[in-house]
Design an enzyme around this catalytic site. Structure first.
Site, short mmCIF file in Angstrom:
data_model
loop_
_atom_site.label_atom_id
_atom_site.label_comp_id
_atom_site.label_asym_id
_atom_site.label_seq_id
_atom_site.Cartn_x
_atom_site.Cartn_y
_atom_site.Cartn_z
N ASP A 10 0.86 -1.18 0.00
CA ASP A 10 0.00 0.00 0.00
C ASP A 10 0.90 1.23 0.00
O ASP A 10 2.05 1.18 0.41
CB ASP A 10 -0.92 0.01 1.22
CG ASP A 10 -2.10 0.97 1.07
OD1 ASP A 10 -2.34 1.45 -0.06
OD2 ASP A 10 -2.77 1.25 2.07
N GLY A 11 0.33 2.32 -0.47
CA GLY A 11 1.05 3.58 -0.48
C GLY A 11 0.06 4.71 -0.54
O GLY A 11 -1.08 4.53 -0.98
N GLU A 50 2.48 3.91 -4.12
CA GLU A 50 1.98 2.56 -4.45
C GLU A 50 3.06 1.77 -5.19
O GLU A 50 3.32 0.61 -4.89
CB GLU A 50 0.71 2.64 -5.29
CG GLU A 50 -0.49 3.21 -4.59
CD GLU A 50 -1.20 2.27 -3.63
OE1 GLU A 50 -0.73 1.12 -3.42
OE2 GLU A 50 -2.25 2.66 -3.10
N ASP A 72 -4.14 -2.61 -3.47
CA ASP A 72 -5.44 -1.95 -3.65
C ASP A 72 -5.35 -0.86 -4.71
O ASP A 72 -6.28 -0.08 -4.89
CB ASP A 72 -6.00 -1.43 -2.33
CG ASP A 72 -5.11 -0.40 -1.65
OD1 ASP A 72 -4.15 0.10 -2.28
OD2 ASP A 72 -5.37 -0.08 -0.48
N HIS A 127 -9.31 -0.63 2.51
CA HIS A 127 -10.14 -0.22 3.66
C HIS A 127 -11.34 -1.14 3.84
O HIS A 127 -12.42 -0.70 4.21
CB HIS A 127 -10.59 1.24 3.51
CG HIS A 127 -9.47 2.16 3.18
ND1 HIS A 127 -8.53 2.57 4.09
CD2 HIS A 127 -9.11 2.73 1.99
CE1 HIS A 127 -7.65 3.36 3.51
NE2 HIS A 127 -7.97 3.47 2.23
N ASP A 137 -2.08 -0.37 5.37
CA ASP A 137 -2.64 0.97 5.50
C ASP A 137 -2.18 1.62 6.81
O ASP A 137 -1.81 2.79 6.84
CB ASP A 137 -4.16 0.91 5.41
CG ASP A 137 -4.79 2.28 5.35
OD1 ASP A 137 -4.46 3.04 4.42
OD2 ASP A 137 -5.61 2.59 6.24
#
Length: 147
Positions: A10-11, A50, A72, A127, A137
């Site tokens: 994630d980023g 990301e 994501d 999320h 996250d």
């Protein structure tokens, strides 16, 4: 025998552009071992973070691996699954509209790493209720706060 690794990345940047963080959770099923890595940049974008997360995760592997990489970011996943990268390279790093591909430096590094590792790209809803994605996250927020 090639090792199998499951990676979640994630980023993000807040604001975008702004303070950015990236994170990855690497899980080795054969060793039942998890490793978490993360980092930050003071001025960046969501997309750069990301891509950086995926790069840092693949760079952390000590030998060629078979990787299930979960993200994501549809931007990251689609570049490989929908072959955007192949098209960009063929068009001398131009998009379908003729503009320069953003983040070319990171895309080129990712392409190098996918020559070392066999990567399968998986999209996961952010999320939501995926434990490893949610942990990424959290780590991104920690990384941004450390700036």
């Amino acid at each position: 025998m090639t090792s199998h690794v499951i990676i979640y990345t994630d980023g993000g940047a807040s604001p975008n552009p702004g303070r950015g963080g990236w994170a990855a959770v690497l899980y080795s099923p054969s060793h039942d071992a998890t490793r978490e890595i993360y980092g930050s940049e003071p001025e960046t974008t969501n997309n750069r973070m990301e891509l950086t997360a995926a790069i840092k995760a693949l760079e952390a592997l000590k030998r060629p691996c078979e990787v299930d990489l979960h993200t994501d970011s549809s931007y990251l996943q689609n570049a490989f699954v929908k072959r955007w990268l192949s098209n960009w390279k063929r068009k001398n790093w131009k998009t379908s509209t003729g503009s320069d591909v953003l983040n070319r430096d990171l895309w080129e590094r990712l392409l190098e790493l996918t020559k070392i590792h066999k990567v399968s790209w998986h999209w996961v809803k952010g999320h939501a209720d995926d434990e490893r994605n949610n942990r990424c996250d959290e780590l991104v927020r920690i990384a941004r706060d450390e700036i």
